[in-house]
Design a protein around this motif. Structure first.
Motif, PDB file in Angstrom:
ATOM      1  N   ALA B 314       0.842  -1.204   0.000  1.00 34.30           N
ATOM      2  CA  ALA B 314       0.000   0.000   0.000  1.00 34.30           C
ATOM      3  C   ALA B 314       0.873   1.247   0.000  1.00 34.30           C
ATOM      4  N   PRO B 315       1.566   1.491  -1.101  1.00 36.06           N
ATOM      5  CA  PRO B 315       2.465   2.637  -1.152  1.00 36.06           C
ATOM      6  C   PRO B 315       1.703   3.935  -1.423  1.00 36.06           C
ATOM      7  N   VAL B 316       2.364   5.050  -1.167  1.00 41.29           N
ATOM      8  CA  VAL B 316       1.872   6.331  -1.679  1.00 41.29           C
ATOM      9  C   VAL B 316       2.398   6.435  -3.112  1.00 41.29           C
ATOM     10  N   PRO B 317       1.530   6.349  -4.111  1.00 36.99           N
ATOM     11  CA  PRO B 317       2.022   6.399  -5.493  1.00 36.99           C
ATOM     12  C   PRO B 317       2.672   7.748  -5.792  1.00 36.99           C
ATOM     13  N   SER B 318       3.605   7.746  -6.738  1.00 38.45           N
ATOM     14  CA  SER B 318       4.198   9.023  -7.155  1.00 38.45           C
ATOM     15  C   SER B 318       4.518   8.963  -8.637  1.00 38.45           C
ATOM     16  N   PHE B 319       4.573  10.135  -9.244  1.00 36.31           N
ATOM     17  CA  PHE B 319       4.882  10.205 -10.673  1.00 36.31           C
ATOM     18  C   PHE B 319       5.651  11.480 -10.966  1.00 36.31           C
ATOM     19  N   TRP B 320       6.290  11.501 -12.134  1.00 32.52           N
ATOM     20  CA  TRP B 320       6.914  12.727 -12.621  1.00 32.52           C
ATOM     21  C   TRP B 320       6.736  12.808 -14.118  1.00 32.52           C
ATOM     22  N   SER B 321       6.831  14.023 -14.637  1.00 38.07           N
ATOM     23  CA  SER B 321       6.787  14.217 -16.080  1.00 38.07           C
ATOM     24  C   SER B 321       7.511  15.506 -16.416  1.00 38.07           C
ATOM     25  N   ASP B 322       8.473  15.415 -17.337  1.00 38.10           N
ATOM     26  CA  ASP B 322       9.198  16.610 -17.792  1.00 38.10           C
ATOM     27  C   ASP B 322       8.586  17.071 -19.106  1.00 38.10           C
ATOM     28  N   GLN B 323       8.071  18.287 -19.129  1.00 36.01           N
ATOM     29  CA  GLN B 323       7.456  18.778 -20.359  1.00 36.01           C
ATOM     30  C   GLN B 323       7.297  20.285 -20.332  1.00 36.01           C
ATOM     31  N   PHE B 324       7.399  20.886 -21.521  1.00 36.65           N
ATOM     32  CA  PHE B 324       7.193  22.324 -21.716  1.00 36.65           C
ATOM     33  C   PHE B 324       7.938  23.161 -20.678  1.00 36.65           C
ATOM     34  N   GLY B 325       9.193  22.778 -20.450  1.00 36.17           N
ATOM     35  CA  GLY B 325      10.067  23.598 -19.629  1.00 36.17           C
ATOM     36  C   GLY B 325       9.931  23.430 -18.133  1.00 36.17           C
ATOM     37  N   ILE B 326       8.992  22.623 -17.693  1.00 31.40           N
ATOM     38  CA  ILE B 326       8.892  22.393 -16.250  1.00 31.40           C
ATOM     39  C   ILE B 326       8.837  20.893 -15.959  1.00 31.40           C
ATOM     40  N   ARG B 327       9.025  20.591 -14.706  1.00 33.68           N
ATOM     41  CA  ARG B 327       8.855  19.211 -14.249  1.00 33.68           C
ATOM     42  C   ARG B 327       7.606  19.165 -13.380  1.00 33.68           C
ATOM     43  N   ILE B 328       6.719  18.236 -13.694  1.00 28.04           N
ATOM     44  CA  ILE B 328       5.508  18.053 -12.906  1.00 28.04           C
ATOM     45  C   ILE B 328       5.687  16.785 -12.089  1.00 28.04           C
ATOM     46  N   GLN B 329       5.495  16.883 -10.795  1.00 30.23           N
ATOM     47  CA  GLN B 329       5.629  15.707  -9.935  1.00 30.23           C
ATOM     48  C   GLN B 329       4.426  15.622  -9.012  1.00 30.23           C
ATOM     49  N   GLY B 330       4.002  14.402  -8.755  1.00 29.14           N
ATOM     50  CA  GLY B 330       2.826  14.239  -7.912  1.00 29.14           C
ATOM     51  C   GLY B 330       2.957  13.061  -6.966  1.00 29.14           C
ATOM     52  N   VAL B 331       2.189  13.132  -5.882  1.00 23.63           N
ATOM     53  CA  VAL B 331       2.076  12.003  -4.947  1.00 23.63           C
ATOM     54  C   VAL B 331       0.595  11.749  -4.695  1.00 23.63           C
ATOM     55  N   GLY B 332       0.284  10.499  -4.350  1.00 22.22           N
ATOM     56  CA  GLY B 332      -1.085  10.155  -4.017  1.00 22.22           C
ATOM     57  C   GLY B 332      -1.892   9.762  -5.235  1.00 22.22           C
ATOM     58  N   LEU B 333      -3.207   9.726  -5.035  1.00 23.64           N
ATOM     59  CA  LEU B 333      -4.122   9.314  -6.102  1.00 23.64           C
ATOM     60  C   LEU B 333      -4.938  10.532  -6.525  1.00 23.64           C
ATOM     61  N   THR B 334      -4.305  11.397  -7.304  1.00 22.81           N
ATOM     62  CA  THR B 334      -4.963  12.648  -7.684  1.00 22.81           C
ATOM     63  C   THR B 334      -6.223  12.401  -8.497  1.00 22.81           C
ATOM     64  N   ALA B 335      -6.288  11.267  -9.188  1.00 22.70           N
ATOM     65  CA  ALA B 335      -7.460  10.983 -10.022  1.00 22.70           C
ATOM     66  C   ALA B 335      -8.734  10.801  -9.185  1.00 22.70           C
ATOM     67  N   LEU B 336      -8.573  10.564  -7.869  1.00 21.89           N
ATOM     68  CA  LEU B 336      -9.747  10.397  -7.014  1.00 21.89           C
ATOM     69  C   LEU B 336     -10.330  11.738  -6.563  1.00 21.89           C
ATOM     70  N   ALA B 337      -9.619  12.825  -6.848  1.00 22.34           N
ATOM     71  CA  ALA B 337      -9.990  14.124  -6.261  1.00 22.34           C
ATOM     72  C   ALA B 337     -11.245  14.699  -6.908  1.00 22.34           C
ATOM     73  N   ASP B 338     -12.026  15.422  -6.112  1.00 23.44           N
ATOM     74  CA  ASP B 338     -13.118  16.200  -6.686  1.00 23.44           C
ATOM     75  C   ASP B 338     -12.791  17.688  -6.685  1.00 23.44           C
ATOM     76  N   GLU B 339     -11.665  18.056  -6.069  1.00 27.42           N
ATOM     77  CA  GLU B 339     -11.214  19.444  -6.189  1.00 27.42           C
ATOM     78  C   GLU B 339      -9.694  19.524  -6.111  1.00 27.42           C
ATOM     79  N   ALA B 340      -9.153  20.531  -6.789  1.00 27.69           N
ATOM     80  CA  ALA B 340      -7.722  20.810  -6.716  1.00 27.69           C
ATOM     81  C   ALA B 340      -7.576  22.237  -6.215  1.00 27.69           C
ATOM     82  N   ILE B 341      -6.792  22.422  -5.160  1.00 29.71           N
ATOM     83  CA  ILE B 341      -6.622  23.743  -4.567  1.00 29.71           C
ATOM     84  C   ILE B 341      -5.184  24.199  -4.817  1.00 29.71           C
ATOM     85  N   VAL B 342      -5.039  25.281  -5.569  1.00 25.41           N
ATOM     86  CA  VAL B 342      -3.699  25.801  -5.832  1.00 25.41           C
ATOM     87  C   VAL B 342      -3.256  26.569  -4.590  1.00 25.41           C
ATOM     88  N   VAL B 343      -2.207  26.078  -3.927  1.00 19.24           N
ATOM     89  CA  VAL B 343      -1.758  26.730  -2.693  1.00 19.24           C
ATOM     90  C   VAL B 343      -0.555  27.633  -2.931  1.00 19.24           C
TER      91      VAL B 343
END
Lengths: 65, 394
Positions: B314-343
């Motif tokens: 039961a890991p905390v999933p993580s991912f990365w993607s390099d594209q369009f000049g930035i690196r996007i990295q994530g943890v957890g199961l973002t696909a389950l979210a019903d909202e995204a809050i830009v902090v």
């Protein structure tokens, strides 16, 4: 065990920092990962192994001592 | 179980890491890796990026292998059948491989679209090294490129091809990275457009094909003229060889929470092919295609096979993607979210941090920015780990 980072390979993905924050760090002042504790205790082997294996560019090496 | 001979079907990241995990856990018997591709295990993420730009001389995509692996490699052969009674795998060349223990790591294959004939000249998939070699050869002629699909691979490839100066169109019914980024996907589309990609939100209804493909027809009436078309519409688990074997299949090989294969004794599975219950999804079956999941899961599966059931995977999933000049990295199961809050920052800009929540509860976080920005994810990963532990004990 001893863990090393190859500065020529590291691209600061930081997967190791996520997996084992007690042993790896990314500082604002450096473009590569810093090994906090080069010889982690045997009791922490699982997370250190996970960190080494999570590196997308194989910059980390675990050496048995 | 007397395990003298373990067969790993699948010789990519998960297969290799399973082999290494078995040796680390003390397995000293025969170890056989079966792989459909002729190559030794190699790293796939660069195929949409560095490999397309041209790797520097002397660099290889081959994954590092431990000297202590001592494995027998059966490459260039596909598993076609599993004989559960005889505990044997049948391969495409007719050979039969017996096992005491089995690791299923056959991964996933690129999905195709019925509207675009995959065999036509100029049409490409991007999953294997051979796929990448064929595509790169065509890119050198400065073609007009159409990428069908706006996931990680489609989006990264579009980014790379803009770097190469190609006229690049992405065709996708949803905004870019709609899966992992959810409500913030519009920002990813905006960033791609800022980098000169034509992003067309539409569905493909057909293709113009003569000697080779010349265009893609869309449901909005538009035809996108293109010399090269890459179909990047996700991947399907490679389970065809397990049909009728008794293995429980449902969009993947269904496993229990310790990665033991349901319906087949002495077998575990790892990587893209696995569907297993994850406490962060309330015990629902997940199939995760991230690189990090394959690497971690294979190590856990190896231990499970040798040592028997232990803790749930039961890991905390993580991912990365390099594209369009930035690196996007994530943890957890973002696909389950019903909202995204830009902090912090701006998701369409050069740096941002966003929390992903479901019914108010943290399910993931994403950071975008320069290399090293990942440290912003540390507190989220810690909290997600804590939530997982709580879910596992409740």
């Amino acid at each position: 065990m001893r863990v090393t980072v190859d500065p020529n390979l590291c691209q600061a993905y930081g997967n190791c920092v996520l997996a084992a924050p007690d042993f790896f760090a990314l500082d604002d002042s450096s473009p590569i990962v810093r090994v906090i504790e080069a010889e982690p205790p045997e009791s922490r082997r699982a997370e250190v192994e996970e960190a080494v294996q999570s590196c997308p560019v194989e910059a980390l090496t675990l050496i048995e001592t | 179980m007397q395990v003298r001979r373990i067969v790993i079907v699948g010789a990519s990241l998960a297969g290799l890491r399973a082999a290494e995990g078995l040796r680390r856990a003390g397995f000293d018997g025969e170890l056989v890796l079966v792989g459909e591709e002729t190559h030794q295990p190699y790293d796939r993420p660069p195929l949409s990026k560095a490999f397309m730009r041209g790797l520097p001389d002397g660099t290889s995509l081959e994954l590092r292998q431990s000297d202590a692996l001592a494995a027998e490699w059966m490459l260039g052969r596909r598993a076609v059948h599993l004989d559960r009674q005889g505990k044997r795998i049948e391969l495409s060349d007719g050979s039969r491989v017996p096992y005491d223990g089995l690791v299923i790591a056959t991964g996933s294959a690129a999905r195709t679209l019925p509207e675009i004939p995959t065999g036509a000249a100029g049409v490409h998939l991007l999953r294997t090294l051979d796929d990448a070699v064929a595509l790169r050869r065509e890119l050198s002629g400065s073609p007009r490129l159409a990428v069908v699909g706006g996931g990680f691979i489609g989006s990264e490839l579009a980014s790379t091809c803009r770097d190469l100066g190609l006229d690049t169109t992405v065709i996708t019914p949803l905004p870019l990275l709609a899966g992992p980024l959810g409500p913030l996907a519009e920002a990813a589309t905006a960033r791609a457009r800022d980098h000169g990609v034509h992003v067309i939100e539409a569905a493909v209804v057909g293709a113009d094909v003569g000697d080779r493909i010349s265009g893609v027809r869309l449901d909005n009436g538009v035809t996108v003229a293109a010399d090269v078309v890459v179909v990047a519409v996700g991947a399907v688990a490679q389970t065809g060889w397990l049909q009728g074997s008794g293995v429980q299949l449902s969009n993947g090989v269904v496993c229990d929470d310790t990665l033991a294969v349901l319906g087949l004794p002495d077998a575990v599975a790892a990587g893209d092919v696995v569907r297993w219950p994850h406490p962060a999804a309330g015990g629902a079956l997940l199939r995760i295609e991230h690189w990090t999941n394959a690497a971690e899961q294979a190590t856990a599966a190896a231990k499970r096979l040798l040592l028997g059931p232990g803790a749930a995977f039961a890991p905390v999933p993580s991912f990365w993607s390099d594209q369009f000049g930035i690196r996007i990295q994530g943890v957890g199961l973002t696909a389950l979210a019903d909202e995204a809050i830009v902090v912090d920052g701006d998701p369409a800009g050069d740096s941002f941090v966003a929390e992903y929540r479901s019914a108010g509860r943290l399910v993931g976080a994403v950071v975008g920015g320069a290399a090293g920005s990942v440290t912003a994810l540390l507190p989220y990963r810690r909290e997600l780990s804590r939530l997982l532990r709580a879910a596992a004990t409740s």
